[in-house]
Design a protein around this motif. Structure first.
Motif, PDB file in Angstrom:
ATOM      1  N   GLY A 125       0.872  -1.170   0.000  1.00 39.01           N
ATOM      2  CA  GLY A 125       0.000   0.000   0.000  1.00 39.01           C
ATOM      3  C   GLY A 125       0.904   1.214   0.000  1.00 39.01           C
ATOM      4  O   GLY A 125       2.017   1.175   0.497  1.00 39.01           O
ATOM      5  N   GLY A 126       0.450   2.278  -0.595  1.00 37.99           N
ATOM      6  CA  GLY A 126       1.296   3.460  -0.677  1.00 37.99           C
ATOM      7  C   GLY A 126       2.129   3.445  -1.939  1.00 37.99           C
ATOM      8  O   GLY A 126       1.818   2.734  -2.904  1.00 37.99           O
ATOM      9  N   ASN A 127       3.215   4.218  -1.924  1.00 36.85           N
ATOM     10  CA  ASN A 127       4.021   4.405  -3.124  1.00 36.85           C
ATOM     11  C   ASN A 127       5.498   4.375  -2.799  1.00 36.85           C
ATOM     12  O   ASN A 127       5.913   4.920  -1.776  1.00 36.85           O
ATOM     13  CB  ASN A 127       3.710   5.763  -3.765  1.00 36.85           C
ATOM     14  N   LEU A 128       6.283   3.781  -3.695  1.00 40.70           N
ATOM     15  CA  LEU A 128       7.735   3.847  -3.613  1.00 40.70           C
ATOM     16  C   LEU A 128       8.252   4.253  -4.980  1.00 40.70           C
ATOM     17  O   LEU A 128       7.916   3.617  -5.979  1.00 40.70           O
ATOM     18  CB  LEU A 128       8.343   2.506  -3.199  1.00 40.70           C
ATOM     19  N   ASN A 129       9.053   5.327  -5.027  1.00 44.67           N
ATOM     20  CA  ASN A 129       9.673   5.803  -6.261  1.00 44.67           C
ATOM     21  C   ASN A 129      11.174   5.788  -6.074  1.00 44.67           C
ATOM     22  O   ASN A 129      11.678   6.423  -5.135  1.00 44.67           O
ATOM     23  CB  ASN A 129       9.219   7.225  -6.599  1.00 44.67           C
ATOM     24  N   ALA A 130      11.893   5.074  -6.943  1.00 47.79           N
ATOM     25  CA  ALA A 130      13.351   4.995  -6.873  1.00 47.79           C
ATOM     26  C   ALA A 130      13.939   5.497  -8.180  1.00 47.79           C
ATOM     27  O   ALA A 130      13.438   5.167  -9.261  1.00 47.79           O
ATOM     28  CB  ALA A 130      13.797   3.558  -6.616  1.00 47.79           C
ATOM     29  N   ALA A 131      15.023   6.269  -8.085  1.00 46.16           N
ATOM     30  CA  ALA A 131      15.639   6.847  -9.276  1.00 46.16           C
ATOM     31  C   ALA A 131      16.452   5.815 -10.049  1.00 46.16           C
ATOM     32  O   ALA A 131      16.172   5.538 -11.205  1.00 46.16           O
ATOM     33  CB  ALA A 131      16.518   8.040  -8.898  1.00 46.16           C
ATOM     34  N   GLU A 132      17.473   5.230  -9.402  1.00 50.27           N
ATOM     35  CA  GLU A 132      18.350   4.304 -10.124  1.00 50.27           C
ATOM     36  C   GLU A 132      18.880   3.245  -9.172  1.00 50.27           C
ATOM     37  O   GLU A 132      19.366   3.558  -8.089  1.00 50.27           O
ATOM     38  CB  GLU A 132      19.520   5.062 -10.757  1.00 50.27           C
ATOM     39  N   ILE A 133      18.789   1.982  -9.607  1.00 52.10           N
ATOM     40  CA  ILE A 133      19.318   0.863  -8.833  1.00 52.10           C
ATOM     41  C   ILE A 133      20.395   0.208  -9.693  1.00 52.10           C
ATOM     42  O   ILE A 133      20.120  -0.306 -10.773  1.00 52.10           O
ATOM     43  CB  ILE A 133      18.215  -0.152  -8.457  1.00 52.10           C
ATOM     44  N   HIS A 134      21.634   0.228  -9.198  1.00 51.41           N
ATOM     45  CA  HIS A 134      22.780  -0.253  -9.980  1.00 51.41           C
ATOM     46  C   HIS A 134      22.916  -1.777  -9.951  1.00 51.41           C
ATOM     47  O   HIS A 134      23.517  -2.347 -10.857  1.00 51.41           O
ATOM     48  CB  HIS A 134      24.074   0.375  -9.458  1.00 51.41           C
ATOM     49  N   GLY A 135      22.420  -2.435  -8.917  1.00 46.87           N
ATOM     50  CA  GLY A 135      22.591  -3.874  -8.754  1.00 46.87           C
ATOM     51  C   GLY A 135      21.254  -4.581  -8.618  1.00 46.87           C
ATOM     52  O   GLY A 135      20.277  -4.212  -9.271  1.00 46.87           O
ATOM     53  N   PRO A 136      21.180  -5.584  -7.744  1.00 48.94           N
ATOM     54  CA  PRO A 136      19.963  -6.386  -7.619  1.00 48.94           C
ATOM     55  C   PRO A 136      18.763  -5.579  -7.136  1.00 48.94           C
ATOM     56  O   PRO A 136      18.888  -4.725  -6.260  1.00 48.94           O
ATOM     57  CB  PRO A 136      20.331  -7.456  -6.589  1.00 48.94           C
ATOM     58  N   ALA A 137      17.609  -5.871  -7.721  1.00 52.85           N
ATOM     59  CA  ALA A 137      16.342  -5.285  -7.291  1.00 52.85           C
ATOM     60  C   ALA A 137      15.344  -6.419  -7.123  1.00 52.85           C
ATOM     61  O   ALA A 137      15.020  -7.105  -8.087  1.00 52.85           O
ATOM     62  CB  ALA A 137      15.846  -4.267  -8.315  1.00 52.85           C
ATOM     63  N   LEU A 148      10.346   2.335 -10.634  1.00 49.67           N
ATOM     64  CA  LEU A 148      11.804   2.261 -10.685  1.00 49.67           C
ATOM     65  C   LEU A 148      12.217   2.870 -12.022  1.00 49.67           C
ATOM     66  O   LEU A 148      11.915   2.317 -13.083  1.00 49.67           O
ATOM     67  CB  LEU A 148      12.247   0.809 -10.560  1.00 49.67           C
ATOM     68  N   GLU A 149      12.866   4.039 -11.967  1.00 45.22           N
ATOM     69  CA  GLU A 149      13.148   4.806 -13.179  1.00 45.22           C
ATOM     70  C   GLU A 149      14.283   4.247 -14.021  1.00 45.22           C
ATOM     71  O   GLU A 149      14.299   4.411 -15.220  1.00 45.22           O
ATOM     72  CB  GLU A 149      13.431   6.264 -12.802  1.00 45.22           C
ATOM     73  N   ARG A 150      15.272   3.592 -13.364  1.00 45.43           N
ATOM     74  CA  ARG A 150      16.392   3.023 -14.122  1.00 45.43           C
ATOM     75  C   ARG A 150      16.999   1.911 -13.285  1.00 45.43           C
ATOM     76  O   ARG A 150      17.411   2.142 -12.152  1.00 45.43           O
ATOM     77  CB  ARG A 150      17.430   4.096 -14.419  1.00 45.43           C
ATOM     78  N   ALA A 151      17.069   0.711 -13.861  1.00 45.95           N
ATOM     79  CA  ALA A 151      17.574  -0.435 -13.112  1.00 45.95           C
ATOM     80  C   ALA A 151      18.375  -1.359 -14.013  1.00 45.95           C
ATOM     81  O   ALA A 151      18.226  -1.344 -15.228  1.00 45.95           O
ATOM     82  CB  ALA A 151      16.417  -1.202 -12.484  1.00 45.95           C
ATOM     83  N   ALA A 152      19.207  -2.180 -13.366  1.00 49.56           N
ATOM     84  CA  ALA A 152      20.014  -3.156 -14.091  1.00 49.56           C
ATOM     85  C   ALA A 152      19.525  -4.571 -13.833  1.00 49.56           C
ATOM     86  O   ALA A 152      20.108  -5.530 -14.327  1.00 49.56           O
ATOM     87  CB  ALA A 152      21.477  -3.022 -13.661  1.00 49.56           C
ATOM     88  N   SER A 153      18.448  -4.712 -13.063  1.00 44.48           N
ATOM     89  CA  SER A 153      17.952  -6.026 -12.673  1.00 44.48           C
ATOM     90  C   SER A 153      16.433  -5.974 -12.540  1.00 44.48           C
ATOM     91  O   SER A 153      15.877  -4.935 -12.191  1.00 44.48           O
ATOM     92  CB  SER A 153      18.607  -6.413 -11.336  1.00 44.48           C
TER      93      SER A 153
END
Length: 194
Positions: A125-137, A148-153
């Protein structure tokens, strides 16, 4: 005017954060001019900042019954946070860029974060906004929204709510399971998916 809460010197405390946000707004800022973390809030006596063996902990210690204005706090830290563990149950949390992993449980409210080396998120419930995750997500959405705006996984399960994901997949195994709700994926140029 902000009320400052002093903290005992704890030079052996790791640069990690343990944040429990329940019905208030917390913004974490990196301020290299400080010698130790500092918590300020618009009301005194409701929040605590404690040095623990697991890092710096912020939590609500009591609610004032007479004041119904929103409680707002700023945690200023002299370091780039390494690992952050947070539980949000109403209210909002804003995080700067993190050097390590963010573990977030969102049970209502809003989390906005910069970049991190990894993300483990449960949004119920609610919201999570992440800019960039370089590794595992590793993402689980049981209600609410995760962007998730930019991810590698990509390792995600959507059981209700919405997942919006953008990233570049070049190697490794990736998994997405949608049982209910919506998942929108945007593969960035350079992705290699079979």
């Amino acid at each position: 005017r902000p009320v400052l809460r002093p903290v005992a010197d704890a030079s052996d405390t790791p640069p990690d954060l343990r944040l429990k946000v329940s019905g208030y707004s917390l913004t974490v800022l990196h301020d290299s001019a400080l010698s130790q973390p500092r918590l300020s809030a618009n009301r005194e006596g409701e929040l605590s900042l404690t040095a623990t063996p697991d890092g710096w902990q912020v939590r609500r210690i009591q609610r004032h019954s007479g004041d119904h204005s929103p409680l707002k706090a700023i945690l200023s830290v002299p370091f780039v946070p390494r690992n952050v563990a947070t539980q949000v149950e109403g209210g909002s949390l804003t995080l700067p860029d993190v050097g390590g992993e963010v573990r977030a449980e969102v049970n209502g409210g809003h989390v906005r974060m910069g970049s991190a080396a990894g993300l483990q998120a449960d949004v119920n419930g609610g919201n999570l906004n992440a800019a960039e995750i370089h590794g595992p997500a590793h993402l689980t959405v049981n209600g609410g929204n995760l962007t998730l705006e930019r991810a590698a996984s990509l390792n995600a399960s959507v059981n209700g709510g919405n997942l919006r994901w953008a990233g570049q997949l070049t190697q490794g195994d990736h998994h997405l399971e949608v049982n209910a709700g919506n998942a929108t994926l945007h593969l960035l140029p350079g992705s290699q998916v079979h």
